[in-house]
Write a protein that holds these residues in place. Structure first.
Motif, PDB file in Angstrom:
ATOM      1  N   SER A  98       0.824  -1.214   0.000  1.00  0.00           N
ATOM      2  CA  SER A  98       0.000   0.000   0.000  1.00  0.00           C
ATOM      3  C   SER A  98       0.861   1.268   0.000  1.00  0.00           C
ATOM      4  O   SER A  98       0.355   2.377  -0.075  1.00  0.00           O
ATOM      5  N   LYS A  99       2.176   1.111   0.104  1.00  0.00           N
ATOM      6  CA  LYS A  99       3.086   2.280   0.122  1.00  0.00           C
ATOM      7  C   LYS A  99       3.570   2.575  -1.297  1.00  0.00           C
ATOM      8  O   LYS A  99       3.327   1.813  -2.233  1.00  0.00           O
ATOM      9  N   ALA A 100       4.331   3.667  -1.423  1.00  0.00           N
ATOM     10  CA  ALA A 100       4.796   4.096  -2.749  1.00  0.00           C
ATOM     11  C   ALA A 100       5.940   3.186  -3.222  1.00  0.00           C
ATOM     12  O   ALA A 100       6.984   3.112  -2.563  1.00  0.00           O
ATOM     13  N   PRO A 101       5.754   2.508  -4.366  1.00  0.00           N
ATOM     14  CA  PRO A 101       6.761   1.539  -4.825  1.00  0.00           C
ATOM     15  C   PRO A 101       8.170   2.115  -5.019  1.00  0.00           C
ATOM     16  O   PRO A 101       9.157   1.435  -4.731  1.00  0.00           O
ATOM     17  N   LEU A 102       8.260   3.355  -5.513  1.00  0.00           N
ATOM     18  CA  LEU A 102       9.607   3.908  -5.743  1.00  0.00           C
ATOM     19  C   LEU A 102      10.317   4.191  -4.427  1.00  0.00           C
ATOM     20  O   LEU A 102      11.535   4.032  -4.314  1.00  0.00           O
ATOM     21  N   ALA A 103       9.546   4.581  -3.412  1.00  0.00           N
ATOM     22  CA  ALA A 103      10.130   4.795  -2.079  1.00  0.00           C
ATOM     23  C   ALA A 103      10.601   3.459  -1.491  1.00  0.00           C
ATOM     24  O   ALA A 103      11.686   3.366  -0.912  1.00  0.00           O
ATOM     25  N   ILE A 104       9.778   2.426  -1.673  1.00  0.00           N
ATOM     26  CA  ILE A 104      10.163   1.091  -1.182  1.00  0.00           C
ATOM     27  C   ILE A 104      11.465   0.644  -1.855  1.00  0.00           C
ATOM     28  O   ILE A 104      12.393   0.156  -1.194  1.00  0.00           O
ATOM     29  N   ALA A 105      11.551   0.834  -3.173  1.00  0.00           N
ATOM     30  CA  ALA A 105      12.743   0.408  -3.920  1.00  0.00           C
ATOM     31  C   ALA A 105      13.986   1.160  -3.437  1.00  0.00           C
ATOM     32  O   ALA A 105      15.054   0.568  -3.253  1.00  0.00           O
ATOM     33  N   GLU A 106      13.849   2.465  -3.213  1.00  0.00           N
ATOM     34  CA  GLU A 106      15.005   3.252  -2.736  1.00  0.00           C
ATOM     35  C   GLU A 106      15.417   2.785  -1.343  1.00  0.00           C
ATOM     36  O   GLU A 106      16.605   2.678  -1.040  1.00  0.00           O
ATOM     37  N   GLU A 129      21.673   8.468   0.772  1.00  0.00           N
ATOM     38  CA  GLU A 129      20.319   8.692   1.292  1.00  0.00           C
ATOM     39  C   GLU A 129      19.830  10.099   0.932  1.00  0.00           C
ATOM     40  O   GLU A 129      18.671  10.286   0.524  1.00  0.00           O
ATOM     41  N   ILE A 130      20.707  11.087   1.072  1.00  0.00           N
ATOM     42  CA  ILE A 130      20.336  12.469   0.722  1.00  0.00           C
ATOM     43  C   ILE A 130      19.900  12.540  -0.751  1.00  0.00           C
ATOM     44  O   ILE A 130      18.869  13.131  -1.092  1.00  0.00           O
ATOM     45  N   GLU A 131      20.695  11.887  -1.625  1.00  0.00           N
ATOM     46  CA  GLU A 131      20.372  11.913  -3.072  1.00  0.00           C
ATOM     47  C   GLU A 131      19.010  11.257  -3.325  1.00  0.00           C
ATOM     48  O   GLU A 131      18.171  11.796  -4.064  1.00  0.00           O
ATOM     49  N   SER A 132      18.797  10.083  -2.709  1.00  0.00           N
ATOM     50  CA  SER A 132      17.542   9.351  -2.941  1.00  0.00           C
ATOM     51  C   SER A 132      16.353  10.129  -2.392  1.00  0.00           C
ATOM     52  O   SER A 132      15.292  10.190  -3.021  1.00  0.00           O
ATOM     53  N   PHE A 133      16.535  10.688  -1.205  1.00  0.00           N
ATOM     54  CA  PHE A 133      15.465  11.467  -0.572  1.00  0.00           C
ATOM     55  C   PHE A 133      15.055  12.606  -1.505  1.00  0.00           C
ATOM     56  O   PHE A 133      13.873  12.796  -1.801  1.00  0.00           O
ATOM     57  N   GLY A 134      16.062  13.327  -2.011  1.00  0.00           N
ATOM     58  CA  GLY A 134      15.779  14.439  -2.923  1.00  0.00           C
ATOM     59  C   GLY A 134      15.074  13.964  -4.184  1.00  0.00           C
ATOM     60  O   GLY A 134      14.052  14.528  -4.588  1.00  0.00           O
ATOM     61  N   LYS A 135      15.585  12.877  -4.774  1.00  0.00           N
ATOM     62  CA  LYS A 135      15.038  12.353  -6.033  1.00  0.00           C
ATOM     63  C   LYS A 135      13.545  12.027  -5.908  1.00  0.00           C
ATOM     64  O   LYS A 135      12.759  12.278  -6.808  1.00  0.00           O
ATOM     65  N   LEU A 136      13.168  11.504  -4.756  1.00  0.00           N
ATOM     66  CA  LEU A 136      11.770  11.078  -4.577  1.00  0.00           C
ATOM     67  C   LEU A 136      10.805  12.259  -4.587  1.00  0.00           C
ATOM     68  O   LEU A 136       9.622  12.092  -4.892  1.00  0.00           O
ATOM     69  N   PHE A 137      11.310  13.466  -4.286  1.00  0.00           N
ATOM     70  CA  PHE A 137      10.412  14.630  -4.323  1.00  0.00           C
ATOM     71  C   PHE A 137       9.924  14.946  -5.735  1.00  0.00           C
ATOM     72  O   PHE A 137       8.929  15.640  -5.911  1.00  0.00           O
ATOM     73  N   ASP A 138      10.633  14.413  -6.753  1.00  0.00           N
ATOM     74  CA  ASP A 138      10.191  14.621  -8.138  1.00  0.00           C
ATOM     75  C   ASP A 138       9.146  13.607  -8.578  1.00  0.00           C
ATOM     76  O   ASP A 138       8.729  13.623  -9.735  1.00  0.00           O
ATOM     77  N   THR A 139       8.743  12.691  -7.692  1.00  0.00           N
ATOM     78  CA  THR A 139       7.776  11.665  -8.109  1.00  0.00           C
ATOM     79  C   THR A 139       6.353  12.134  -7.818  1.00  0.00           C
ATOM     80  O   THR A 139       6.109  12.897  -6.867  1.00  0.00           O
ATOM     81  N   SER A 140       5.413  11.635  -8.639  1.00  0.00           N
ATOM     82  CA  SER A 140       3.997  11.951  -8.391  1.00  0.00           C
ATOM     83  C   SER A 140       3.572  11.385  -7.049  1.00  0.00           C
ATOM     84  O   SER A 140       2.727  11.962  -6.352  1.00  0.00           O
ATOM     85  N   ASP A 141       4.145  10.218  -6.702  1.00  0.00           N
ATOM     86  CA  ASP A 141       3.722   9.581  -5.451  1.00  0.00           C
ATOM     87  C   ASP A 141       4.059  10.436  -4.218  1.00  0.00           C
ATOM     88  O   ASP A 141       3.310  10.429  -3.237  1.00  0.00           O
TER      89      ASP A 141
END
Ligand code: COA
Length: 260
Positions: free
Chosen positions: A202-210, A229-241
């Motif tokens: 039920s969570k966001a798949p791209l967040a789970i993958a990261e 972690e900083i890079e991944s955290f930032g990258k996820l802000f560009d996702t619709s999820d």
């Protein structure tokens, strides 16, 4: 796809792979390894699959190890190839899967069976499960990642003892050591595993993958984990999820994630 040595089922976006050689306690022969590799590819590529369970057929075993009957013909080159191909095509691929793969350990998890469970992202066990790395009884050592993953999971001293003695431990001891996350009855094992996976699904798949990738990075003691972690955290802000997650919270409704 039909397999000779595996049963597979896809329900509620959860792919269940059951290793199906109960008369040989689901030992990992060449065909099982090849078919596991194909089944794991399915997890990576089938968009209907959000997560997976790995378990064994029958009441007695998850997997009682690599198939010892295939060992006698091996020399050093063949032994190395067996370990290398298995690690690359199955064990590492499970560990690095962007979708969670959980082991439901329903009996003996010995040698390659314990290693297969350890390659999964985490483990549940039934109360009749038994874990061990008995390769020293065969004049061998673990070859599917056991020396590394057991040490990560339970620490150096206990890993040394288990691998050097070849002794088995029961499910409660495995729980106490942190090798398994939950112990339940054989009847409830798959249902409890599915319940946890439904929560994750039920969570966001791209967040789970990261998250999987970063935790694996940390487990191998790799450097620059905090920067990654900083890079991944930032990258996820560009996702619709990520937009959907924050919006849903503010609108006091359940988020509906799309994996984008
Ligand atoms: N490779 C090949 N065959 C295996 C196997 C393995 N790792 N583990 C079990 N089997 C086979 C047995 O040979 C037997 O086959 P058979 O009925 O044709 O003789 C069948 O599975 C049932 O096993 P059995 O040993 O009779 O069951 P048990 O209840 O007496 O003992 C174990 C269970 C798990 C303790 C025992 O099978 C065992 O020690 N297996 C090997 C474990 C191991 O060393 N794994 C690491 C390999 S690197």
């Amino acid at each position: 796809m039909p397999y000779q040595t595996l049963l597979t089922e896809l329900a509620d976006n959860i792919f269940t792979i059951t290793i199906n050689r109960p008369d040989k306690l689901n030992a990992l022969n060449k065909i099982v390894i090849e078919e596991l590799s194909e089944a794991i590819n399915e997890i990576y590529t089938n968009t209907e699959i959000k997560s997976a369970i790995l378990t064994g057929s029958g009441a007695k075993a998850f997997v009682a190890g690599a198939d010892i009957s295939e060992f006698l013909t091996l020399d050093s080159k063949g032994g190395k190839a067996l370990a290398q191909k298995g690690q690359e095509n199955v064990f590492d691929k499970i560990e690095n899967s962007p979708k969670p793969i959980i082991a439901a350990v329903n009996g003996f998890a010995l040698g390659g069976g314990c290693e297969l469970a350890m390659a999964c992202h985490f483990r549940l066990a039934s109360d009749n499960a038994k874990f061990g790395q008995p390769e020293v009884n065969l004049g061998l050592i673990p070859g599917y990642g056991g020396t590394q993953r057991l040490t990560q999971l339970i620490g150096k001293g206990k890993a040394m003892e288990l691998i050097l003695t070849g002794n088995m431990i029961d499910a409660n001891e495995a729980f106490r050591l942190g090798l398994v996350n939950h112990v339940t009855t054989p009847v409830n094992l798959l249902a409890e595993t599915k319940k946890i996976l439904q929560t994750i699904s039920s969570k966001a798949p791209l967040a789970i993958a990261e998250a999987i990738s970063l935790i694996n990075h940390a487990a191998y003691g790799n450097e620059n984990g905090l920067q990654k972690e900083i890079e991944s955290f930032g990258k996820l802000f560009d996702t619709s999820d990520a937009k959907e997650g924050a919006t849903a919270f503010l609108e006091k409704r359940k988020a509906s994630f799309t994996g984008k």
